[in-house]
Design a protein around this motif. Structure first.
Motif, mmCIF file in Angstrom:
data_model
loop_
_atom_site.group_PDB
_atom_site.id
_atom_site.type_symbol
_atom_site.label_atom_id
_atom_site.label_comp_id
_atom_site.label_asym_id
_atom_site.label_seq_id
_atom_site.Cartn_x
_atom_site.Cartn_y
_atom_site.Cartn_z
ATOM 1 N N ARG A 169 -1.015 6.041 1.772
ATOM 2 C CA ARG A 169 -1.002 4.921 0.824
ATOM 3 C C ARG A 169 0.419 4.477 0.469
ATOM 4 O O ARG A 169 0.677 3.281 0.326
ATOM 5 C CB ARG A 169 -1.774 5.301 -0.434
ATOM 6 C CG ARG A 169 -3.262 5.501 -0.189
ATOM 7 C CD ARG A 169 -4.040 5.646 -1.473
ATOM 8 N NE ARG A 169 -5.452 5.899 -1.203
ATOM 9 C CZ ARG A 169 -6.425 5.735 -2.097
ATOM 10 N NH1 ARG A 169 -6.131 5.322 -3.324
ATOM 11 N NH2 ARG A 169 -7.684 5.987 -1.777
ATOM 12 N N LEU A 170 1.323 5.415 0.335
ATOM 13 C CA LEU A 170 2.704 5.032 0.033
ATOM 14 C C LEU A 170 3.375 4.428 1.265
ATOM 15 O O LEU A 170 4.128 3.447 1.161
ATOM 16 C CB LEU A 170 3.497 6.239 -0.467
ATOM 17 C CG LEU A 170 4.977 5.990 -0.763
ATOM 18 C CD1 LEU A 170 5.175 4.869 -1.779
ATOM 19 C CD2 LEU A 170 5.645 7.283 -1.249
ATOM 20 N N PHE A 171 3.099 4.983 2.432
ATOM 21 C CA PHE A 171 3.791 4.551 3.648
ATOM 22 C C PHE A 171 3.637 3.061 3.907
ATOM 23 O O PHE A 171 4.602 2.370 4.263
ATOM 24 C CB PHE A 171 3.293 5.332 4.864
ATOM 25 C CG PHE A 171 3.809 4.791 6.171
ATOM 26 C CD1 PHE A 171 5.097 5.074 6.594
ATOM 27 C CD2 PHE A 171 3.017 3.963 6.968
ATOM 28 C CE1 PHE A 171 5.595 4.550 7.788
ATOM 29 C CE2 PHE A 171 3.497 3.443 8.159
ATOM 30 C CZ PHE A 171 4.788 3.737 8.562
ATOM 31 N N THR A 172 2.429 2.523 3.743
ATOM 32 C CA THR A 172 2.216 1.134 4.141
ATOM 33 C C THR A 172 3.018 0.161 3.275
ATOM 34 O O THR A 172 3.348 -0.942 3.738
ATOM 35 C CB THR A 172 0.722 0.762 4.126
ATOM 36 O OG1 THR A 172 0.181 0.969 2.825
ATOM 37 C CG2 THR A 172 -0.044 1.593 5.146
ATOM 38 N N THR A 173 3.339 0.554 2.053
ATOM 39 C CA THR A 173 4.234 -0.276 1.235
ATOM 40 C C THR A 173 5.681 -0.092 1.666
ATOM 41 O O THR A 173 6.420 -1.072 1.810
ATOM 42 C CB THR A 173 4.076 0.064 -0.252
ATOM 43 O OG1 THR A 173 2.747 -0.262 -0.665
ATOM 44 C CG2 THR A 173 5.059 -0.729 -1.116
ATOM 45 N N LEU A 174 6.092 1.132 1.890
ATOM 46 C CA LEU A 174 7.478 1.372 2.313
ATOM 47 C C LEU A 174 7.771 0.688 3.646
ATOM 48 O O LEU A 174 8.874 0.178 3.857
ATOM 49 C CB LEU A 174 7.747 2.872 2.408
ATOM 50 C CG LEU A 174 7.650 3.674 1.109
ATOM 51 C CD1 LEU A 174 8.012 5.143 1.364
ATOM 52 C CD2 LEU A 174 8.527 3.089 0.008
#
Length: 331
Positions: free
Chosen positions: A230-235
């Protein structure tokens, strides 16, 4: 340039208002017991996505990590859409070869005639009826992880381990509020005050994540979990889009050493980088958001080759797949 008609483009910013995401989803679930009328059944369902969308990108990554490609087919929409619907313009004739429709809204209308809420990706469609089952993106990946276990590939990671679920849920909640949705609250803010508040909240949470990840390789536990996806796709979208387009410009991701190394570590993990399409990402945001970028001009930069640079995070311990194995290389 794009063929989107600016007159038909959606408006994302409401003047003098903070951005509020519409979270009214179709919440039916596909489960072992079929309680909602949709039992687990290989080949019955089609995951419809766009590589441009961070919420859909989660489901692409999780499906690949778990090895569900042979039991849940995937339809890919193009990187842009008009005011109402994502379209299958990447397919021959602009028609999805399994569903036989040109526009995702057709599957929504099959479920709810005249459906008035957002035509969003990811969406799972029941192939026999052609109707959307769900577009509840947070639940889709959890159900991939918990309900489809019989069909996970050998060596698939446990992305939502029972012992860590409470902590994963806690981390996911603040990351969603302040980061995943926080970048949109910056970009679509309708006033200076709303923007300032969202900006401060975003970077305070990124600072918190920096400290959390300074001495640990992954967000929760010592393997990749739902929280990392979930964090990766924003980063992954930060420098290419959010820094400039959404005015999230205190720093680039590449200027935040801990988060930048963490993001590269995940990007270089099978299932993450090979599920990321920077061209689709850039085209989507810059071409679709015409109230932010009226002419639809897509910037040439930044140089994204630095995602392949060594990250050095192995020294923190942990293994991405635990005792499991990575998914096979894409053919």
């Amino acid at each position: 340039m794009t063929d989107i008609d600016p007159e038909s483009a959606e408006t994302y910013v409401a003047e003098n208002q903070p951005y509020e995401r519409d979270t009214r989803y179709i919440e039916s679930r596909i489960t072992r017991d079929g309680a909602d009328g949709y039992p687990i059944e290989p080949g019955r369902y089609r995951l419809v996505v766009s590589y441009a969308c961070p919420w859909a990108n989660r489901s692409i990554i999780v499906r690949r990590l778990l090895g569900l490609e042979n039991v849940i087919s995937m339809g890919v929409c193009g990187p842009t859409h008009d005011r109402r619907s994502w379209t299958f313009d990447l397919d021959p004739g602009g028609v999805d070869p399994v569903l036989g429709i040109p526009r995702l809204q057709d599957a929504y209308f099959k479920r709810v005639p005249g459906y008035e809420k957002g035509i969003t990706v990811p969406a799972i469609v029941d192939v026999p009826t052609g109707a959307v089952v769900t577009n509840d993106f947070p639940q889709i990946t959890i159900d991939f992880e918990l309900e489809w276990t019989e069909f996970h590939r050998p060596g698939a990671p446990d992305l939502y381990p029972e012992a860590l679920r409470a902590e994963i849920d806690e981390v996911n909640a603040v990351v969603y509020r302040d980061v995943n949705n926080g970048v949109y609250r910056c970009g679509f803010a309708g006033s200076q005050e709303a923007y300032d508040a969202a900006y401060d909240q975003l970077f305070a949470r990124l600072d918190w994540l920096t400290e959390r990840l300074r001495g640990r390789r992954y967000l929760v536990g010592d393997t990749i979990t739902e929280a990392d996806v979930r964090l990766f796709t924003t980063l992954a979208r930060f420098d290419a889009v959010y820094h400039g387009h959404f005015k999230c410009n205190r720093q680039k991701l590449s200027e935040m050493p801990v988060l930048w190394a963490y993001a590269r570590d995940l990007f270089q993990t099978p299932g993450f980088g090979d599920s990321t399409n920077f061209d689709h990402i850039k085209r989507h945001y810059y071409e679709v958001h015409r109230d932010l970028n009226p002419l639809g001009i897509v910037p040439k930069g930044p140089d994204l080759s630095n995602w392949a640079e060594p990250h050095g995070r192995e020294s923190l311990g942990g293994k991405p797949f635990g005792d499991g194995t990575p998914p096979a290389p894409l053919g």
